[in-house]
Motif scaffolding. Structure first.
Motif, mmCIF file in Angstrom:
data_model
loop_
_atom_site.group_PDB
_atom_site.id
_atom_site.type_symbol
_atom_site.label_atom_id
_atom_site.label_comp_id
_atom_site.label_asym_id
_atom_site.label_seq_id
_atom_site.Cartn_x
_atom_site.Cartn_y
_atom_site.Cartn_z
ATOM 1 N N ILE A 37 0.830 -1.198 0.000
ATOM 2 C CA ILE A 37 0.000 0.000 0.000
ATOM 3 C C ILE A 37 0.872 1.259 0.000
ATOM 4 N N THR A 74 -9.582 -0.105 3.135
ATOM 5 C CA THR A 74 -8.665 1.034 3.030
ATOM 6 C C THR A 74 -9.247 2.274 3.703
ATOM 7 N N VAL A 100 -3.837 0.894 -2.868
ATOM 8 C CA VAL A 100 -3.267 -0.451 -2.936
ATOM 9 C C VAL A 100 -2.518 -0.591 -4.256
#
Length: 266
Positions: A37, A74, A100
């Motif tokens: 990430i 997220t 990501v």
């Protein structure tokens, strides 16, 4: 051939639709171990970080140390990091963004008669036909059904999905959303065998509801010495014993059936 062209069109549409859906639902991606990430904090470029999530689901972020992000989306992780920066007195009204760059935790396996078997990441919502489209669809030997194996609530579930029926009826309930760890398997299409006084003896793909007459046609028709009367069929019964009978042109041919075309006596 017509039904396969229709299936390919559905799969291509599903691929495009899945790509659009993925863009719209990026905030819903669930993070897990192995995912890479990229994290940025508005107006604080010194805090930019690209990192891989550890096996325990954590990352190490400047100023606040270890943060657990595995198993949540997220958007939830963004709020968690922002809250830690604010409560720690480091940044006021922190605005955190996570992208990501490599999804490794949520993958499905596609096996069997597909053009590109392998492991595919579920980056957002992905349906069965989405993943089949990514795998290039079924190859020339693919059957009409897909076996879906998945783990739910600690139990293994197995479901056989008929793609042709799904397309013909328009009932997309079987086009399920997939989760990490799911396995898709496409078996080889069933075959039948034909030999004797036939133009092209050999093994051929068994089409749905195929009759003996259609099977003879697939084999190129009778040879000059062949007779359409008294075609013999060899088939295993429920006990695995080979049975042999004489069949008519309108009789149905089954998987692994063996047809024998006899020689004419005249």
């Amino acid at each position: 051939m017509k039904k396969y062209r229709l299936l390919v069109m559905v799969l291509l549409f599903s691929l495009l639709n899945g790509a659009l859906l993925n863009t719209a639902s990026a905030a819903d991606i669930q993070l897990g171990a192995g995912d890479v990430i990229k994290i940025s904090v508005y107006d604080h470029p010194d805090l930019a970080l690209e990192t891989r999530i550890n096996e325990d689901g954590s990352i190490s972020f400047p100023l606040i140390g270890d943060v657990s992000v595995g198993g949540v989306s997220t958007s939830v992780s963004e709020k968690k990091i922002a809250n830690l920066l604010e409560t720690g007195g480091f940044i006021h009204n922190a605005q955190v963004n996570i992208i990501v760059t490599s999804m490794q935790s949520q993958v499905v396996s596609v096996l069997g008669q597909v053009n590109r078997p392998g492991r595919y990441a579920i980056d957002g919502k992905r349906s069965l036909t989405d993943i089949l489209a990514l795998a290039g669809g079924g190859n020339a030997d693919a059957g009409d059904t897909v076996t879906l194996i998945r783990q739910r609530d600690g139990k293994t579930q197995k479901e056989v999905i008929d793609l042709i029926d799904m397309v013909r009826t328009g009932d997309m309930q079987s086009n399920q959303e997939l989760l990490g760890g799911d396995v898709i398997y496409i078996e080889r299409a069933p075959r039948f065998y034909i030999y004797g006084e036939i133009q092209r003896p050999g093994a051929y793909r068994l089409e749905r509801n195929m009759t003996v007459l259609q099977a003879l046609s697939v084999g190129g028709g009778l040879s000059q010495r062949g007779t359409a009367r008294g075609v013999r069929l060899k088939r295993l019964d429920a006990k695995g014993v080979l049975q042999e009978t004489t069949v008519q042109h309108g009789d149905k041919v089954g998987p692994d059936d063996v047809l024998y075309v006899q020689e004419s006596l005249f």
